[in-house]
Design a protein around this motif. Structure first.
Motif, PDB file in Angstrom:
ATOM      1  N   TYR A  35       0.812  -1.251  -0.031  1.00 38.10           N
ATOM      2  CA  TYR A  35      -0.017  -0.053  -0.098  1.00 38.10           C
ATOM      3  C   TYR A  35       0.788   1.257  -0.107  1.00 38.10           C
ATOM      4  CZ  TYR A  35      -2.866   3.696   2.025  1.00 38.10           C
ATOM      5  OH  TYR A  35      -3.435   4.704   2.289  1.00 38.10           O
ATOM      6  N   LEU A  36       1.874   1.295   0.903  1.00 35.57           N
ATOM      7  CA  LEU A  36       2.956   2.527   0.978  1.00 35.57           C
ATOM      8  C   LEU A  36       3.488   2.769  -0.409  1.00 35.57           C
ATOM      9  CD1 LEU A  36       4.200   2.037   4.644  1.00 35.57           C
ATOM     10  CD2 LEU A  36       2.231   3.574   3.970  1.00 35.57           C
ATOM     11  N   GLN A  37       4.206   1.581  -0.948  1.00 37.15           N
ATOM     12  CA  GLN A  37       4.773   2.142  -2.191  1.00 37.15           C
ATOM     13  C   GLN A  37       3.858   2.352  -3.496  1.00 37.15           C
ATOM     14  OE1 GLN A  37       8.070   2.106  -3.023  1.00 37.15           O
ATOM     15  NE2 GLN A  37       8.544   1.368  -0.742  1.00 37.15           N
ATOM     16  N   SER A  38       2.459   1.863  -3.573  1.00 38.47           N
ATOM     17  CA  SER A  38       1.853   2.035  -4.572  1.00 38.47           C
ATOM     18  C   SER A  38       0.874   3.266  -4.292  1.00 38.47           C
ATOM     19  CB  SER A  38       0.742   0.898  -4.786  1.00 38.47           C
ATOM     20  OG  SER A  38      -0.121   1.296  -5.756  1.00 38.47           O
ATOM     21  N   PHE A  39       0.311   3.503  -2.995  1.00 38.54           N
ATOM     22  CA  PHE A  39      -0.561   4.803  -2.862  1.00 38.54           C
ATOM     23  C   PHE A  39       0.001   5.923  -2.037  1.00 38.54           C
ATOM     24  CE2 PHE A  39      -3.229   0.925  -4.001  1.00 38.54           C
ATOM     25  CZ  PHE A  39      -3.832   1.540  -4.895  1.00 38.54           C
ATOM     26  N   GLY A  40       1.183   5.563  -1.221  1.00 37.08           N
ATOM     27  CA  GLY A  40       1.792   6.433  -0.391  1.00 37.08           C
ATOM     28  C   GLY A  40       2.600   7.618  -1.547  1.00 37.08           C
ATOM     29  N   ALA A  41       3.527   8.091  -0.562  1.00 37.58           N
ATOM     30  CA  ALA A  41       4.213   9.141  -1.302  1.00 37.58           C
ATOM     31  C   ALA A  41       5.194   8.618  -2.395  1.00 37.58           C
ATOM     32  CB  ALA A  41       5.374   9.675  -0.253  1.00 37.58           C
ATOM     33  N   TYR A  42       5.250   7.328  -2.505  1.00 36.44           N
ATOM     34  CA  TYR A  42       6.453   6.771  -3.422  1.00 36.44           C
ATOM     35  C   TYR A  42       5.580   6.552  -5.000  1.00 36.44           C
ATOM     36  CZ  TYR A  42       9.128   5.821   0.554  1.00 36.44           C
ATOM     37  OH  TYR A  42       9.647   5.772   1.718  1.00 36.44           O
ATOM     38  N   GLN A  43       4.372   6.182  -4.883  1.00 37.37           N
ATOM     39  CA  GLN A  43       3.555   5.747  -6.078  1.00 37.37           C
ATOM     40  C   GLN A  43       4.348   4.863  -7.073  1.00 37.37           C
ATOM     41  OE1 GLN A  43       1.669   9.258  -7.654  1.00 37.37           O
ATOM     42  NE2 GLN A  43       0.469   9.689  -6.017  1.00 37.37           N
ATOM     43  N   ARG A  44       5.001   3.950  -6.643  1.00 38.91           N
ATOM     44  CA  ARG A  44       5.735   2.788  -7.589  1.00 38.91           C
ATOM     45  C   ARG A  44       4.967   1.873  -7.683  1.00 38.91           C
ATOM     46  NH1 ARG A  44      11.307   2.151  -4.669  1.00 38.91           N
ATOM     47  NH2 ARG A  44      11.763   1.097  -6.613  1.00 38.91           N
ATOM     48  N   ALA A  45       4.025   2.003  -8.804  1.00 35.71           N
ATOM     49  CA  ALA A  45       2.945   0.777  -8.806  1.00 35.71           C
ATOM     50  C   ALA A  45       3.892  -0.613  -9.412  1.00 35.71           C
ATOM     51  CB  ALA A  45       2.261   1.385 -10.035  1.00 35.71           C
ATOM     52  N   GLY A  46       4.786  -0.474 -10.084  1.00 35.44           N
ATOM     53  CA  GLY A  46       5.566  -1.640 -10.481  1.00 35.44           C
ATOM     54  C   GLY A  46       6.169  -2.323  -9.244  1.00 35.44           C
ATOM     55  N   TYR A  47       6.943  -1.335  -8.543  1.00 38.98           N
ATOM     56  CA  TYR A  47       7.591  -2.189  -7.263  1.00 38.98           C
ATOM     57  C   TYR A  47       6.580  -2.808  -6.325  1.00 38.98           C
ATOM     58  CZ  TYR A  47      10.773  -2.394  -3.318  1.00 38.98           C
ATOM     59  OH  TYR A  47      11.511  -2.733  -2.337  1.00 38.98           O
ATOM     60  N   SER A  48       5.452  -2.305  -6.295  1.00 37.09           N
ATOM     61  CA  SER A  48       4.484  -2.657  -5.455  1.00 37.09           C
ATOM     62  C   SER A  48       3.867  -3.849  -6.058  1.00 37.09           C
ATOM     63  CB  SER A  48       3.136  -1.754  -5.229  1.00 37.09           C
ATOM     64  OG  SER A  48       2.347  -1.947  -4.613  1.00 37.09           O
ATOM     65  N   ALA A  49       3.604  -3.777  -7.261  1.00 37.26           N
ATOM     66  CA  ALA A  49       3.144  -5.057  -7.924  1.00 37.26           C
ATOM     67  C   ALA A  49       4.092  -6.318  -7.759  1.00 37.26           C
ATOM     68  CB  ALA A  49       2.807  -4.967  -9.124  1.00 37.26           C
ATOM     69  N   ALA A  50       5.471  -5.904  -7.583  1.00 39.19           N
ATOM     70  CA  ALA A  50       6.269  -7.145  -7.472  1.00 39.19           C
ATOM     71  C   ALA A  50       6.195  -7.535  -6.056  1.00 39.19           C
ATOM     72  CB  ALA A  50       7.865  -6.674  -7.820  1.00 39.19           C
ATOM     73  N   ILE A  51       6.032  -6.773  -5.089  1.00 36.40           N
ATOM     74  CA  ILE A  51       5.835  -6.942  -3.726  1.00 36.40           C
ATOM     75  C   ILE A  51       4.710  -7.970  -3.602  1.00 36.40           C
ATOM     76  CG2 ILE A  51       5.623  -6.331  -1.114  1.00 36.40           C
ATOM     77  CD1 ILE A  51       7.292  -3.812  -2.050  1.00 36.40           C
ATOM     78  N   SER A  52       3.603  -7.589  -4.202  1.00 32.61           N
ATOM     79  CA  SER A  52       2.331  -8.295  -4.059  1.00 32.61           C
ATOM     80  C   SER A  52       2.478  -9.733  -4.567  1.00 32.61           C
ATOM     81  CB  SER A  52       1.231  -7.554  -4.612  1.00 32.61           C
ATOM     82  OG  SER A  52       1.479  -7.380  -5.905  1.00 32.61           O
ATOM     83  N   VAL A  53       3.296  -9.957  -5.788  1.00 28.60           N
ATOM     84  CA  VAL A  53       3.489 -11.170  -6.210  1.00 28.60           C
ATOM     85  C   VAL A  53       4.131 -12.098  -5.433  1.00 28.60           C
ATOM     86  CG1 VAL A  53       4.551 -12.401  -8.260  1.00 28.60           C
ATOM     87  CG2 VAL A  53       3.166 -10.201  -8.788  1.00 28.60           C
ATOM     88  N   VAL A  54       5.417 -11.475  -4.744  1.00 28.90           N
ATOM     89  CA  VAL A  54       6.156 -12.073  -3.484  1.00 28.90           C
ATOM     90  C   VAL A  54       5.079 -12.692  -2.556  1.00 28.90           C
ATOM     91  CG1 VAL A  54       7.871 -12.025  -1.940  1.00 28.90           C
ATOM     92  CG2 VAL A  54       8.174 -11.042  -4.246  1.00 28.90           C
TER      93      VAL A  54
END
Length: 321
Positions: free
Chosen positions: A279-298
């Motif tokens: 959540y923090l990587q995708s919707f927080g200050a970073y907005q790194r959707a690709g990196y957030s998607a990788a974490i969710s796959v893990v």
């Protein structure tokens, strides 16, 4: 002149077409029943299968594709970077901290909820006055909103106005800075999550305890087995299927904890579990959707492996009466 007696049985050559015709009819009937069964199955299960494919498997496949991109949320362009997001998550200091927090949070909440839940179930299994009311009160936190629980406990832990601050003041101590210290923040959410899941574990354990045959307990009493020995030698082995079920569901629940963490520690600060980090990587200050998607796959792979290992290996030690 001899008269040939009438034939009582049909010639084999005349019976063969009849047999073949009957077999053909059976085959057609089986095909018709099969088509009817498949039609009925699709009518009842088809909409559910379509919804599962649309809202579970399609997003999962799309998420795997997004995890291979360098893409910020809301951006019109994305760059293919392969496994770089996964490499960064497993090698960076931030990723390793997420793993540390997730393991500590999961182990503490699962062990705490199961141990306290089992002890509470043993007490509630006795014939005590008002036990029905107590069971309801114990189970209530599990069905309450996580947002409401987070708000109430945030006030309780408030170092200036909270209930705990008055308790510390009574003993002449200052209330700790629960929300500013990362270690104390993690301890705070662990306490709240154990309190929230305690009733669930207690009720499920109570159902397992009540399913134990009284004959076995009476036999243990006749053999002069004490309460402690009866508990470890008779009760625990017989509730092991219940224990396995609670272990699997509790681990899955703890690794997907979000609402309490989000309300009590909005920016993380030592409580960044894997799902909260998504959540923090995708919707927080970073907005790194690709990196957030990788974490969710893990996270998906970890949950799948944890469940498989428990069912494959831990279940062998479960006693099914």
């Amino acid at each position: 002149m001899s008269i040939r007696p009438p034939a009582t049985k049909a010639d084999p050559e005349q019976r063969t077409p009849v047999v073949r015709h009957t077999a053909q009819q059976h085959k057609q009937a089986r095909r018709a029943r099969s088509r009817k069964n498949w039609t009925t199955f699709l009518l009842f299960a088809g909409p559910n299968i379509a919804l599962i494919l649309l809202f579970i498997y399609y997003p999962l496949i799309a998420n795997v594709r997004y995890s291979l991109l360098n893409w910020r949320l809301g951006s019109d362009t994305a760059t293919f970077i392969g496994l770089e997001n996964y490499t960064q998550f497993f090698t960076s200091a931030t990723g390793l901290e997420v793993w540390r927090v997730t393991i500590i949070f999961t182990v503490a909440t699962v062990v705490g909820s199961m141990v306290l839940g089992l002890l509470l179930a043993v007490v509630l299994n006795r014939k005590l006055p008002g036990r029905t009311v107590v069971r309801t009160a114990v189970f209530s936190p599990y069905v309450l909103s996580g947002v409401g629980i987070g708000l109430v406990w945030s006030f309780i832990f408030d170092p200036n106005l909270g209930v705990l601050s008055h308790v510390f003041a009574y003993f002449g101590q200052n209330s700790p800075e629960w929300f500013l210290d990362p270690d104390l923040a993690l301890l705070m959410v662990i306490i709240v999550y154990i309190w929230k899941n305690l009733g669930y574990c207690a009720v499920i354990f109570l159902a397992g305890l009540q399913s134990i045959p009284n004959d076995l307990l009476e036999a243990a009493a006749i053999d002069r087995a004490g309460a402690v020995r009866t508990f470890f030698k008779v009760t625990l082995p017989l509730v092991s299927p219940t224990m396995l079920f609670i272990l699997i569901t509790s681990i899955l629940s703890s690794m997907q904890a979000f609402d309490v963490l989000r309300i009590m520690t909005p920016s993380g600060n030592g409580t960044n579990t894997i799902l909260f980090e998504v959540y923090l990587q995708s919707f927080g200050a970073y907005q790194r959707a690709g990196y957030s998607a990788a974490i969710s796959v893990v996270l998906f792979v970890v949950l799948f492996l944890v469940t498989f290992i428990q069912i494959r290996f831990v279940e062998k030690k479960v006693h099914y009466a």
